[in-house]
Every structure is written in structure tokens, then in C-alpha cells.
Design a protein around this motif. Structure first.
Motif: not given
Length: 276
Positions: A52-58, A75-77
Motif C-alpha cells: 500500500s505505501c511501499r515501505t519496509w515493514v516488520p 506510517h507511510t513515511a
């Protein structure tokens, strides 16, 4: 009513479990359907790229029950961004890890090895820019001692730094002085070498002419015989019309006969000259 009966009718407060209010109704993410470079199964930090936000998430509880393996709220940032926005679609989303960790590690190592093989190891160095020669260096081969001296005198008349006494000189004036001294010192040897080169060139030219004369002398006899035979054949061909085989053959006119006789005389003279 007794106090014991009142205590039995009163409901006891039950201990409530802490339940998360974060729920995500989207379909679970299957790791096998995600690109290999968008997830990391290293036990130190199991994570993936949120679609959804193209960030690395654990990933929370990667080794727990299938229903409890979820993306952590994020968060998205990047971290430390002022007024970050909460990722509603990606937070608390279920994750199904259906990829073997050893197989993923082997695939990652093979991809790194293939990339290293394609990467060029040649070091492309920046070419060095050649320093442009000074004007004196360009003019030096074209000037002799007299021309260099005239150039220095002309520079001295128009330069305010170069004094007539010769004590103070500018950069160009100093170079011209060195050029004049260098030309005076090397001009005799240069002229001697030039004279030797001219003599060698003249001797070579004379040798070529001598070689040509010798080659011509070796073939002069055969060429002379060929020229005599060629003139003789032409003379025989011109004499045929003057002696026809048949009596009723066409006769030459006076003008044609005169032309043939003139050509015969010229060929006879040529044959006589070649036969000497």
C-alpha cells in the motif's frame, strides 16, 4: 436477608483480556506471490515491502499461528518525518509465509552471484587532458635565430615591462630570450644536419636516375628492334595499295597516292634512324 446471601447474588468482576482494535479485512499477503527482492526472511528482521505505501515493514509473530502473523502498524513515511500519515490499508494485514527460508537464501545467493558476474570489473579511468603548448613552443620549430631575434625586438618595443637594458622582463620576454639563445646555440648543428639531409636526398635522386638509365639500357635493343619491326609492318601495309593483285582493282587517286608516298617517306626515315 443475610450478608452471605447478598454476596452470592452479586456478580464478580471478570478479568478482561487486552484485545487489539486494529483489524484489516483485506486478503492475506502470500510471500510466495511477492517479488524476491521485496521481502526478507532473515530471522533477525523478518519484513517485507507494504504493497500500500511501499515501505519496509516488520512482520509480527512470523513463527506464530497463521492468523496472528500480521504486518505491524506503521506510517507511510520514513521514521522521524513530521506529521506522518498512518497506513490504514497495510497495518495489521495478515501475512502467510509459504516460502522456505533455506530455499529463499539459496535463491538470493544465486542472484547475487549472477549479478556479480555481469558487473564489469574494469576500472575506466578518466583520460588526462593534454596541456596546450605555449605560443613560444609552437613557433620554436618555425623560426631561426634571426627571426627569433626580430620577434624579441618587436616584443620589447611594445611591452612596458621589458626594459631596453634587459634587466626586467615579462614572462613572454624571458621565453623569447631563451628562444634566441637556444636558436643561436643549435642553429649551426641544425644547418649542418639539414645540409647532410639535402645531400643524401640529392644522391638518392641521382641513384634513381642512374638505375633508370641502366634498366633502359638493358631493354633498349629489344625496344629498338620492336620499333623497327613495327615501322616495317606499317610500311608493307602502305605499299600494298600501290601494287594491286588484279588488273581491274580500283586505283588510287592522285591525292591518295601523294598521301601514301608522304607516309612511306616518313616511315623510311624513321626506320633509318632506328637502325643507326
Amino acid at each position: 436477608m443475610s450478608a452471605a446471601a447478598t454476596a452470592e447474588r452479586t456478580a464478580k468482576e471478570r478479568v478482561r483480556r487486552t484485545r487489539s482494535r486494529g483489524r484489516n479485512e483485506l486478503a492475506a499477503l502470500r510471500v510466495s506471490q511477492i517479488a524476491a527482492h521485496e521481502y526478507d526472511l532473515d530471522p533477525a528482521c523478518v519484513s517485507l515491502v507494504c504493497p500500500s505505501c511501499r515501505t519496509w515493514v516488520p512482520i509480527n509473530r512470523p513463527n506464530g499461528q497463521p492468523g496472528r502473523t500480521r504486518l505491524v502498524p506503521h506510517h507511510t513515511a520514513k521514521a522521524g518525518t513530521a506529521d506522518p500519515a498512518f497506513c490504514k490499508d497495510g497495518s495489521h494485514r495478515r501475512v502467510i509465509i509459504d516460502v522456505n527460508v533455506e530455499q529463499w537464501q539459496r535463491r538470493l545467493e544465486e542472484g547475487v552471484a549472477e549479478t556479480d558476474g555481469r558487473r564489469s570489473t574494469r576500472v575506466t579511468r578518466k583520460p588526462k587532458v593534454a596541456v596546450a603548448p605555449a605560443v613560444m613552443q609552437i613557433l620554436s620549430p618555425l623560426l631561426d635565430a634571426q627571426a627569433a631575434l626580430k620577434l624579441y625586438e618587436a616584443h620589447t618595443k611594445g611591452c612596458a615591462t621589458c626594459a631596453p637594458s634587459g634587466r626586467d622582463r615579462c614572462t613572454d620576454g624571458g621565453r623569447l630570450v631563451h628562444l634566441v639563445a637556444h636558436k643561436r646555440r643549435t642553429e649551426p648543428a641544425h644547418r649542418a644536419a639539414l645540409t647532410i639531409r639535402e645531400e643524401l636526398a640529392e644522391q638518392r635522386e641521382q641513384g634513381l636516375w642512374l638505375l633508370r638509365d641502366l634498366q633502359w639500357a638493358s631493354t633498349a635493343d629489344s625496344v629498338r628492334r620492336a620499333d623497327i619491326q613495327r615501322a616495317h609492318d606499317a610500311l608493307v601495309a602502305m605499299l600494298r595499295p600501290l601494287s594491286p593483285k588484279k588488273a581491274n582493282s580500283p586505283q588510287l587517286s592522285d591525292w591518295e597516292r601523294a598521301g601514301v608516298m608522304s607516309a612511306i617517306a616518313m616511315l623510311a626515315t624513321k626506320v633509318e634512324q632506328l637502325s643507326r
